[in-house]
Design an enzyme around this catalytic site. Structure first.
Site, PDB file in Angstrom:
ATOM      1  N   SER A  30       0.817  -1.302  -0.252  1.00 37.59           N
ATOM      2  CA  SER A  30       0.130   0.192   0.281  1.00 37.59           C
ATOM      3  C   SER A  30       0.803   1.428  -0.210  1.00 37.59           C
ATOM      4  O   SER A  30       1.895   1.388   1.235  1.00 37.59           O
ATOM      5  CB  SER A  30      -1.141   0.136   1.145  1.00 37.59           C
ATOM      6  OG  SER A  30      -1.284  -1.206   1.525  1.00 37.59           O
ATOM      7  N   HIS A  61      -5.280  -0.104  -5.245  1.00 34.39           N
ATOM      8  CA  HIS A  61      -3.480  -0.972  -5.939  1.00 34.39           C
ATOM      9  C   HIS A  61      -4.428  -0.862  -6.976  1.00 34.39           C
ATOM     10  O   HIS A  61      -5.748  -1.511  -7.849  1.00 34.39           O
ATOM     11  CB  HIS A  61      -3.795  -2.560  -5.069  1.00 34.39           C
ATOM     12  CG  HIS A  61      -3.602  -2.688  -3.565  1.00 34.39           C
ATOM     13  ND1 HIS A  61      -2.583  -3.052  -3.794  1.00 34.39           N
ATOM     14  CD2 HIS A  61      -4.029  -1.967  -2.345  1.00 34.39           C
ATOM     15  CE1 HIS A  61      -2.519  -3.053  -1.863  1.00 34.39           C
ATOM     16  NE2 HIS A  61      -2.999  -2.070  -1.633  1.00 34.39           N
ATOM     17  N   HIS A  83      -4.164  -9.984  -2.178  1.00 35.71           N
ATOM     18  CA  HIS A  83      -3.805 -10.312  -1.239  1.00 35.71           C
ATOM     19  C   HIS A  83      -5.174 -11.824  -0.379  1.00 35.71           C
ATOM     20  O   HIS A  83      -6.050 -12.123  -1.168  1.00 35.71           O
ATOM     21  CB  HIS A  83      -4.759  -9.541   0.411  1.00 35.71           C
ATOM     22  CG  HIS A  83      -3.588  -7.991   0.414  1.00 35.71           C
ATOM     23  ND1 HIS A  83      -3.992  -7.167  -0.538  1.00 35.71           N
ATOM     24  CD2 HIS A  83      -2.884  -8.190   0.503  1.00 35.71           C
ATOM     25  CE1 HIS A  83      -3.455  -5.992  -0.972  1.00 35.71           C
ATOM     26  NE2 HIS A  83      -2.337  -6.344   0.751  1.00 35.71           N
ATOM     27  N   TYR A  85      -6.656 -11.859   2.181  1.00 33.21           N
ATOM     28  CA  TYR A  85      -8.271 -10.846   2.727  1.00 33.21           C
ATOM     29  C   TYR A  85      -9.255 -10.881   2.080  1.00 33.21           C
ATOM     30  O   TYR A  85     -10.309 -10.515   2.367  1.00 33.21           O
ATOM     31  CB  TYR A  85      -7.819 -10.279   3.239  1.00 33.21           C
ATOM     32  CG  TYR A  85      -6.693  -9.330   3.388  1.00 33.21           C
ATOM     33  CD1 TYR A  85      -8.207  -8.014   2.221  1.00 33.21           C
ATOM     34  CD2 TYR A  85      -6.103  -8.309   3.849  1.00 33.21           C
ATOM     35  CE1 TYR A  85      -7.590  -6.782   1.881  1.00 33.21           C
ATOM     36  CE2 TYR A  85      -4.971  -7.675   2.931  1.00 33.21           C
ATOM     37  CZ  TYR A  85      -6.249  -6.686   1.615  1.00 33.21           C
ATOM     38  OH  TYR A  85      -6.056  -5.436   1.586  1.00 33.21           O
ATOM     39  N   GLU A  86      -9.015 -11.204   0.299  1.00 28.41           N
ATOM     40  CA  GLU A  86      -9.347 -10.427  -0.772  1.00 28.41           C
ATOM     41  C   GLU A  86     -10.505 -11.721  -1.487  1.00 28.41           C
ATOM     42  O   GLU A  86     -11.714 -11.740  -2.169  1.00 28.41           O
ATOM     43  CB  GLU A  86      -9.006 -10.043  -2.549  1.00 28.41           C
ATOM     44  CG  GLU A  86      -8.343  -8.349  -1.823  1.00 28.41           C
ATOM     45  CD  GLU A  86      -7.242  -8.216  -2.693  1.00 28.41           C
ATOM     46  OE1 GLU A  86      -7.922  -7.810  -4.077  1.00 28.41           O
ATOM     47  OE2 GLU A  86      -5.649  -8.589  -2.770  1.00 28.41           O
ATOM     48  N   ALA A 113       3.003  -2.386   4.008  1.00 25.49           N
ATOM     49  CA  ALA A 113       2.515  -1.330   5.482  1.00 25.49           C
ATOM     50  C   ALA A 113       2.182  -2.719   6.623  1.00 25.49           C
ATOM     51  O   ALA A 113       1.932  -3.036   6.814  1.00 25.49           O
ATOM     52  CB  ALA A 113       0.811  -0.378   4.604  1.00 25.49           C
ATOM     53  N   MET A 211      -0.729  -8.235   6.782  1.00 25.78           N
ATOM     54  CA  MET A 211      -1.212  -8.661   5.892  1.00 25.78           C
ATOM     55  C   MET A 211      -1.087  -9.302   4.827  1.00 25.78           C
ATOM     56  O   MET A 211      -1.604  -9.612   3.472  1.00 25.78           O
ATOM     57  CB  MET A 211      -2.925  -8.268   6.125  1.00 25.78           C
ATOM     58  CG  MET A 211      -3.191  -8.023   7.309  1.00 25.78           C
ATOM     59  SD  MET A 211      -5.487  -6.930   6.686  1.00 25.78           S
ATOM     60  CE  MET A 211      -5.017  -6.098   8.174  1.00 25.78           C
ATOM     61  N   SER A 212       0.278  -9.575   4.426  1.00 26.81           N
ATOM     62  CA  SER A 212       1.201 -10.222   3.220  1.00 26.81           C
ATOM     63  C   SER A 212       2.301 -10.698   3.193  1.00 26.81           C
ATOM     64  O   SER A 212       2.745 -10.596   4.484  1.00 26.81           O
ATOM     65  CB  SER A 212       0.786  -8.568   2.803  1.00 26.81           C
ATOM     66  OG  SER A 212       1.854  -7.830   2.645  1.00 26.81           O
ATOM     67  N   ASN A 235       1.112   2.824  11.530  1.00 32.98           N
ATOM     68  CA  ASN A 235       0.818   2.631  12.838  1.00 32.98           C
ATOM     69  C   ASN A 235       1.664   2.009  14.230  1.00 32.98           C
ATOM     70  O   ASN A 235       1.523   0.994  13.524  1.00 32.98           O
ATOM     71  CB  ASN A 235      -0.301   2.766  12.658  1.00 32.98           C
ATOM     72  CG  ASN A 235      -1.188   1.418  12.107  1.00 32.98           C
ATOM     73  OD1 ASN A 235      -0.490   0.877  11.061  1.00 32.98           O
ATOM     74  ND2 ASN A 235      -1.146   0.105  13.380  1.00 32.98           N
ATOM     75  N   HIS A 247      -7.552   2.759   8.902  1.00 35.70           N
ATOM     76  CA  HIS A 247      -7.117   2.335   7.098  1.00 35.70           C
ATOM     77  C   HIS A 247      -7.099   3.577   6.278  1.00 35.70           C
ATOM     78  O   HIS A 247      -5.812   3.558   5.793  1.00 35.70           O
ATOM     79  CB  HIS A 247      -7.802   1.583   5.891  1.00 35.70           C
ATOM     80  CG  HIS A 247      -7.209   0.951   4.868  1.00 35.70           C
ATOM     81  ND1 HIS A 247      -6.550   0.340   4.782  1.00 35.70           N
ATOM     82  CD2 HIS A 247      -8.292   1.216   3.577  1.00 35.70           C
ATOM     83  CE1 HIS A 247      -6.521  -0.242   3.505  1.00 35.70           C
ATOM     84  NE2 HIS A 247      -7.491   0.862   2.547  1.00 35.70           N
TER      85      HIS A 247
HETATM   86  N1  HPA Z   1      -2.549  -4.872  11.566  1.00 32.92           N
HETATM   87  C1  HPA Z   1      -2.326  -5.022  10.188  1.00 32.92           C
HETATM   88  N2  HPA Z   1      -2.143  -5.625   9.292  1.00 32.92           N
HETATM   89  C2  HPA Z   1      -1.314  -3.429   9.285  1.00 32.92           C
HETATM   90  C3  HPA Z   1      -1.910  -2.873  10.081  1.00 32.92           C
HETATM   91  C4  HPA Z   1      -2.165  -2.919  11.445  1.00 32.92           C
HETATM   92  O1  HPA Z   1      -1.927  -2.514  12.636  1.00 32.92           O
HETATM   93  N3  HPA Z   1      -0.750  -1.577   9.765  1.00 32.92           N
HETATM   94  C5  HPA Z   1      -0.553  -1.792   8.090  1.00 32.92           C
HETATM   95  N4  HPA Z   1      -1.380  -3.344   7.650  1.00 32.92           N
END
Ligand code: HPA
Length: 277
Positions: A30, A61, A83, A85-86, A113, A211-212, A235, A247
């Site tokens: 991302s 994306h 991903h 999750y998709e 990220a 998540m990747s 974050n 997000h």
């Molecule tokens: N958790 C999971 N995936 C993420 C996060 C998070 O805090 N930040 C960016 N991708």
């Protein structure tokens, strides 16, 4: 048609479009745009044009494979990631990486990220991934079809190549960019973690969560490629100093750090070209 057949068909399609054999391929997470990498003489192949390549369903994306040169080195960039999750399978998520291995590409650079479990890795920090904890419940080497592509019981010691890590630190020094190191925990998502889960991840030894990345790394190692991973902390993970991941914030911070990541990336590819050509 087997997975290996689908990979060969996609590789054949790409060979018809360009004579360049990428030595390094990047999967962009991302926020990092391919345009910032200053690629030269690229062919741009939308995922939808590549046989069997899954499409990207999330905004932000793009879904393009770009092949050209970066800092004089033949390179490919997957701009837009697929991903779990998709709703995709482990084989679909790693299809592009498999195709690159089939084309003879030697090195994978994954970016992502992530949320940080460590307060000192504040948003915007770039972290070189030293290892991962795969919590997705998936493994792209599982199943009969994957045995056509590599060994059955793949070792994952030094999955993130020590030589490439050395090079990444050199690139960071040359660009005066702070590059931390950490262990990345991969979840399937798409929910962010609970604070209790983040506490568990932290006590397990994870510095980052996202998540990747883990499955792409496994597939690349299975195909004989070397891997380097760089994460952009967007974050603090849930509950760390009261954080509640969002997000929009993830996209914003990733976008802000993208210039720095692109500089590091270009310097890394340049050093890679110098050291192994
Ligand atoms: N958790 C999971 N995936 C993420 C996060 C998070 O805090 N930040 C960016 N991708």
């Amino acid at each position: 048609m087997t997975l290996a057949d689908r990979i060969r068909e996609a590789a054949r399609f790409i060979r018809e479009k360009t004579t360049i054999t990428p030595r390094v391929v990047a999967v962009l997470g991302s926020g990092l745009g391919a345009s910032e990498l200053e690629m030269k003489s690229g062919v741009v192949l939308p995922y939808s044009s590549i046989p069997h390549m899954p499409s990207v369903s999330i905004p932000g994306h793009k879904g393009e494979l770009i092949i050209g040169t970066i800092a004089g080195t033949a390179a490919a960039v997957f701009s837009g990631r697929v991903h779990l999750y998709e709703g995709y399978t482990a084989h679909e998520v790693t299809f592009g990486v498999r195709v690159m291995a089939e084309l003879g590409c030697e090195t994978l650079l994954v970016t992502n990220a992530s949320g940080s479990t460590r307060p000192e890795f504040d948003p915007g920090t770039l972290v070189l991934i030293t290892d991962h904890i795969n919590l997705t419940g998936e493994d792209p080497t599982r199943g009969a079809e994957a045995t056509e592509l590599g060994t059955r019981f793949l070792g994952l010691t030094d999955a993130y190549d020590p030589g490439l890590r050395f090079l990444a630190h050199r690139a960071a020094r040359e660009e005066s960019i702070r590059l931390a190191e950490g262990v990345y925990a991969a979840s399937r998502g798409p929910c962010y973690e609970t604070p209790a889960e983040v506490q568990m991840l932290s006590s397990m030894g994870a510095d980052l969560v996202g998540m990747s990345t883990a499955l792409e790394t496994i597939a690349a190692r299975h195909g004989g490629m070397r891997v380097a991973g760089i994460s952009c902390v967007t974050n603090l993970a849930a509950g760390i100093e009261g954080s509640s991941p969002d997000h929009e914030e993830v996209k914003l911070v990733a976008g802000e750090a993208s210039g720095k990541l692109a500089r590091l990336f270009r310097s890394f590819v340049k050093l890679l070209g110098e050291t192994s050509s």
